[in-house]
Design a protein around this motif. Structure first.
Motif, PDB file in Angstrom:
ATOM      1  N   PRO A 141       0.805  -1.216   0.000  1.00 19.43           N
ATOM      2  CA  PRO A 141       0.000   0.000   0.000  1.00 19.43           C
ATOM      3  C   PRO A 141       0.839   1.267   0.000  1.00 19.43           C
ATOM      4  N   GLY A 142       0.244   2.365  -0.409  1.00 21.95           N
ATOM      5  CA  GLY A 142       0.874   3.666  -0.249  1.00 21.95           C
ATOM      6  C   GLY A 142       0.907   4.063   1.211  1.00 21.95           C
ATOM      7  N   TYR A 143       1.680   5.089   1.517  1.00 27.72           N
ATOM      8  CA  TYR A 143       1.864   5.522   2.894  1.00 27.72           C
ATOM      9  C   TYR A 143       2.283   4.354   3.784  1.00 27.72           C
ATOM     10  N   PHE A 144       3.252   3.594   3.289  1.00 33.08           N
ATOM     11  CA  PHE A 144       3.772   2.471   4.074  1.00 33.08           C
ATOM     12  C   PHE A 144       5.286   2.558   4.192  1.00 33.08           C
ATOM     13  N   LEU A 145       5.996   2.674   3.045  1.00 37.59           N
ATOM     14  CA  LEU A 145       7.458   2.761   3.070  1.00 37.59           C
ATOM     15  C   LEU A 145       7.902   4.210   3.185  1.00 37.59           C
ATOM     16  N   ASN A 146       8.961   4.428   3.968  1.00 37.39           N
ATOM     17  CA  ASN A 146       9.598   5.734   4.024  1.00 37.39           C
ATOM     18  C   ASN A 146      10.458   5.929   2.782  1.00 37.39           C
ATOM     19  N   ASP A 147      10.913   7.159   2.547  1.00 38.59           N
ATOM     20  CA  ASP A 147      11.797   7.367   1.395  1.00 38.59           C
ATOM     21  C   ASP A 147      13.118   6.654   1.620  1.00 38.59           C
ATOM     22  N   GLY A 148      13.705   6.174   0.543  1.00 37.00           N
ATOM     23  CA  GLY A 148      14.956   5.424   0.607  1.00 37.00           C
ATOM     24  C   GLY A 148      15.048   4.439  -0.532  1.00 37.00           C
ATOM     25  N   SER A 149      16.111   3.652  -0.544  1.00 35.91           N
ATOM     26  CA  SER A 149      16.350   2.647  -1.583  1.00 35.91           C
ATOM     27  C   SER A 149      16.113   1.257  -0.997  1.00 35.91           C
ATOM     28  N   TYR A 150      15.482   0.385  -1.785  1.00 39.90           N
ATOM     29  CA  TYR A 150      15.070  -0.923  -1.295  1.00 39.90           C
ATOM     30  C   TYR A 150      15.335  -2.002  -2.347  1.00 39.90           C
ATOM     31  N   THR A 151      15.405  -3.239  -1.877  1.00 41.32           N
ATOM     32  CA  THR A 151      15.486  -4.383  -2.777  1.00 41.32           C
ATOM     33  C   THR A 151      14.414  -5.400  -2.376  1.00 41.32           C
ATOM     34  N   ILE A 152      14.021  -6.199  -3.355  1.00 37.35           N
ATOM     35  CA  ILE A 152      13.084  -7.291  -3.100  1.00 37.35           C
ATOM     36  C   ILE A 152      13.758  -8.601  -3.478  1.00 37.35           C
ATOM     37  N   SER A 153      13.794  -9.525  -2.543  1.00 33.90           N
ATOM     38  CA  SER A 153      14.282 -10.877  -2.789  1.00 33.90           C
ATOM     39  C   SER A 153      13.103 -11.842  -2.677  1.00 33.90           C
ATOM     40  N   ILE A 154      13.183 -12.956  -3.399  1.00 37.51           N
ATOM     41  CA  ILE A 154      12.103 -13.944  -3.315  1.00 37.51           C
ATOM     42  C   ILE A 154      12.671 -15.311  -2.957  1.00 37.51           C
ATOM     43  N   MET A 155      11.858 -16.097  -2.280  1.00 33.61           N
ATOM     44  CA  MET A 155      12.216 -17.462  -1.918  1.00 33.61           C
ATOM     45  C   MET A 155      11.026 -18.364  -2.242  1.00 33.61           C
ATOM     46  N   ILE A 156      11.260 -19.393  -3.038  1.00 36.58           N
ATOM     47  CA  ILE A 156      10.225 -20.368  -3.348  1.00 36.58           C
ATOM     48  C   ILE A 156      10.370 -21.527  -2.358  1.00 36.58           C
ATOM     49  N   VAL A 157       9.269 -21.838  -1.659  1.00 38.98           N
ATOM     50  CA  VAL A 157       9.319 -22.742  -0.504  1.00 38.98           C
ATOM     51  C   VAL A 157       8.381 -23.923  -0.732  1.00 38.98           C
ATOM     52  N   LYS A 158       8.835 -25.105  -0.320  1.00 37.78           N
ATOM     53  CA  LYS A 158       8.032 -26.323  -0.390  1.00 37.78           C
ATOM     54  C   LYS A 158       7.590 -26.727   1.016  1.00 37.78           C
ATOM     55  N   ASP A 159       6.334 -27.089   1.147  1.00 39.23           N
ATOM     56  CA  ASP A 159       5.777 -27.571   2.416  1.00 39.23           C
ATOM     57  C   ASP A 159       5.976 -26.574   3.560  1.00 39.23           C
ATOM     58  N   THR A 160       6.030 -25.298   3.222  1.00 35.07           N
ATOM     59  CA  THR A 160       6.155 -24.154   4.150  1.00 35.07           C
ATOM     60  C   THR A 160       7.481 -24.088   4.903  1.00 35.07           C
ATOM     61  N   VAL A 161       8.359 -25.092   4.774  1.00 36.08           N
ATOM     62  CA  VAL A 161       9.590 -25.112   5.573  1.00 36.08           C
ATOM     63  C   VAL A 161      10.854 -25.347   4.753  1.00 36.08           C
ATOM     64  N   THR A 162      10.740 -25.857   3.517  1.00 38.31           N
ATOM     65  CA  THR A 162      11.924 -26.233   2.745  1.00 38.31           C
ATOM     66  C   THR A 162      12.159 -25.243   1.615  1.00 38.31           C
ATOM     67  N   PRO A 163      13.176 -24.377   1.715  1.00 46.39           N
ATOM     68  CA  PRO A 163      13.464 -23.456   0.612  1.00 46.39           C
ATOM     69  C   PRO A 163      13.986 -24.221  -0.607  1.00 46.39           C
ATOM     70  N   LEU A 164      13.395 -23.964  -1.761  1.00 46.76           N
ATOM     71  CA  LEU A 164      13.835 -24.595  -3.003  1.00 46.76           C
ATOM     72  C   LEU A 164      14.792 -23.710  -3.783  1.00 46.76           C
ATOM     73  N   PHE A 165      14.528 -22.396  -3.783  1.00 43.53           N
ATOM     74  CA  PHE A 165      15.411 -21.471  -4.507  1.00 43.53           C
ATOM     75  C   PHE A 165      15.198 -20.059  -3.974  1.00 43.53           C
ATOM     76  N   THR A 166      16.299 -19.305  -3.859  1.00 45.51           N
ATOM     77  CA  THR A 166      16.243 -17.916  -3.418  1.00 45.51           C
ATOM     78  C   THR A 166      16.909 -17.028  -4.459  1.00 45.51           C
ATOM     79  N   LEU A 167      16.220 -15.986  -4.864  1.00 45.65           N
ATOM     80  CA  LEU A 167      16.775 -14.979  -5.775  1.00 45.65           C
ATOM     81  C   LEU A 167      16.998 -13.712  -4.969  1.00 45.65           C
ATOM     82  N   GLU A 168      18.273 -13.422  -4.685  1.00 41.91           N
ATOM     83  CA  GLU A 168      18.614 -12.254  -3.877  1.00 41.91           C
ATOM     84  C   GLU A 168      18.558 -10.980  -4.716  1.00 41.91           C
TER      85      GLU A 168
END
Length: 415
Positions: A349-376
């Motif tokens: 949503p808007g009015y959530f992040l302050n000004d600044g620089s950010y990154t988004i990483s994703i992790m695909i997870v199996k059975d809620t506990v086993t990471p399969l792949f992470t893209l930093e």
């Protein structure tokens, strides 16, 4: 009152280059001396290059300031500290320092390897002009902080790098120098040592000591320093309030990358189980703007190939600051999927992040506990400021900028 004044300081090194292969054996050095004696016939094959480690640097530091110094490797930070510590002389310009200086510039700097820890404490104190009684008054505190009681009478050449740094920092922070100069002191040592070091630095700053702190740990710089100098290729690019300078520094080194896409599984990041096809940050720009500000709602859209016949999968999205802190982590619901392309979307949503620089990483997870792949750092983006008529002195603190319901009123007027 200014305790350090740097005026037009430059430092030049001359680098010799010789064509062809060479070595530094005694035979080669003798042969080179003979050639020089008979006219230096190889002079035409030699070239010299001037390298300016510092160029026209000017700044002043007030008593009690906590100064961070940031920049890429080779920007001139360590050279500056050596000039201020009077280890090297500048090629031009002047440095005026009021007060005694204690420096910790690298592991083992200022130590005599054959002397014991005990003897090196007295040696370092003497080097900054302290009397034996002054050193003795702080001796027990230094030993306790460094945690080297069992090795106090062991030659420091047998110390580990961690022990070196703990002792060096303990000496610099406990002896009564008015100015402390520290270069990457937190780069070596465990988390407990880093916590103790930052706490001791704050204690020294509160007592009026001036501290210069070089570190690639921008989180530590932000947490400790009230002002920061940003160097690039030997030049002082910016100086000022720490949050402002670090934001400017990160914006210069980061790449605005709101979209990444791969056309085929073979070229996409991932493994034999899952591969990422598409990630994108889609802003809902406000008032016909072309940039994201603190009001802007955003959608994070993702697509990935599942290569398993059946698996319970979910995607976890990590939003981080460029200094590495995780601002939040949110995940989709885990569901069973067969082979194919999986798509999803997350609303920010808007009015959530302050000004600044950010990154988004994703992790695909199996059975809620086993990471399969992470893209930093899959996505990089910047949020601009917007004050909406509110007068703010400097940067709004924190990473988040929410607008929660907030009421205020008078219960009973006074008479």
């Amino acid at each position: 009152m200014s305790v350090i004044i740097v005026e037009n300081v430059s430092k030049k090194y001359v680098i010799d280059h010789k064509k062809g292969k060479g070595s530094n054996t005694l035979r080669d050095l003798l042969a080179e001396n003979v050639r020089q004696f008979f006219g230096d016939k190889e002079k035409k094959n030699a070239t010299q290059e001037e390298f300016w480690a510092l160029r026209d640097v000017n700044f002043e530091i007030e008593q009690g300031d906590r100064i961070g110094i940031v920049g890429h490797n080779g920007a001139g930070k360590s050279t500056l500290l050596k000039v201020l510590s009077k280890i090297i002389e500048p090629t031009s310009g002047s440095v005026r320092i009021r007060g005694r200086v204690a420096s910790l510039l690298e592991v083992g700097a200022g130590f005599h390897p054959e002397l014991t820890g005990r003897e090196n404490i007295y040696l370092n104190g003497a080097l900054i002009g302290m009397s034996r009684s002054e050193i003795r008054a702080q001796f027990d505190a230094i030993v306790q902080f460094a945690g080297i009681e069992k090795f106090l009478d062991t030659p420091v050449k047998r110390y580990s790098s961690g022990m070196y740094v703990r002792l060096g920092f303990a000496i610099s922070s406990h002896l009564n120098a008015e100015i402390m100069i520290l270069d990457e002191v937190l780069a070596v040592g465990d988390a407990e040592f880093q916590r103790k070091s930052l706490a001791k630095m704050r204690e020294n700053a509160d007592s009026g000591r001036t501290i210069l702190f070089v570190s690639h740990n921008l989180t530590a710089v932000q947490a400790f320093c009230n002002k920061t100098l940003y160097f690039e290729k030997g030049r002082l690019i910016e100086q000022g309030e720490t949050n402002q300078i670090i934001t400017s520094y990160l914006s210069k080194i980061s790449q605005y990358r709101p979209l990444r896409q791969w056309d085929t599984p073979e070229e996409a990041p991932g493994n034999d189980l899952v591969r990422v096809k598409h990630i994108e940050l889609i802003p809902d720009y406000q008032e016909e703007l072309t940039h994201i500000d603190v009001r802007t709602p955003m959608r994070f859209r993702f697509e990935f190939w599942n290569r398993m016949d059946r698996a319970n999968l979910n995607l976890s999205m990590h939003l981080n600051s460029l200094t590495g802190e995780c601002i939040f982590n949110v995940g989709s619901r885990s569901q069973p999927y067969g082979k194919g392309l999986i798509v999803g979307e997350c609303q920010i949503p808007g009015y959530f992040l302050n000004d600044g620089s950010y990154t988004i990483s994703i992790m695909i997870v199996k059975d809620t506990v086993t990471p399969l792949f992470t893209l930093e750092e899959g996505i990089t983006f910047e949020v601009k400021d917007y004050h909406e008529g509110i007068l703010v002195d400097g940067k709004w603190p924190g990473y988040l900028r929410p607008q929660f319901p907030f009421t205020m009123g008078m219960v009973e007027p006074s008479t």
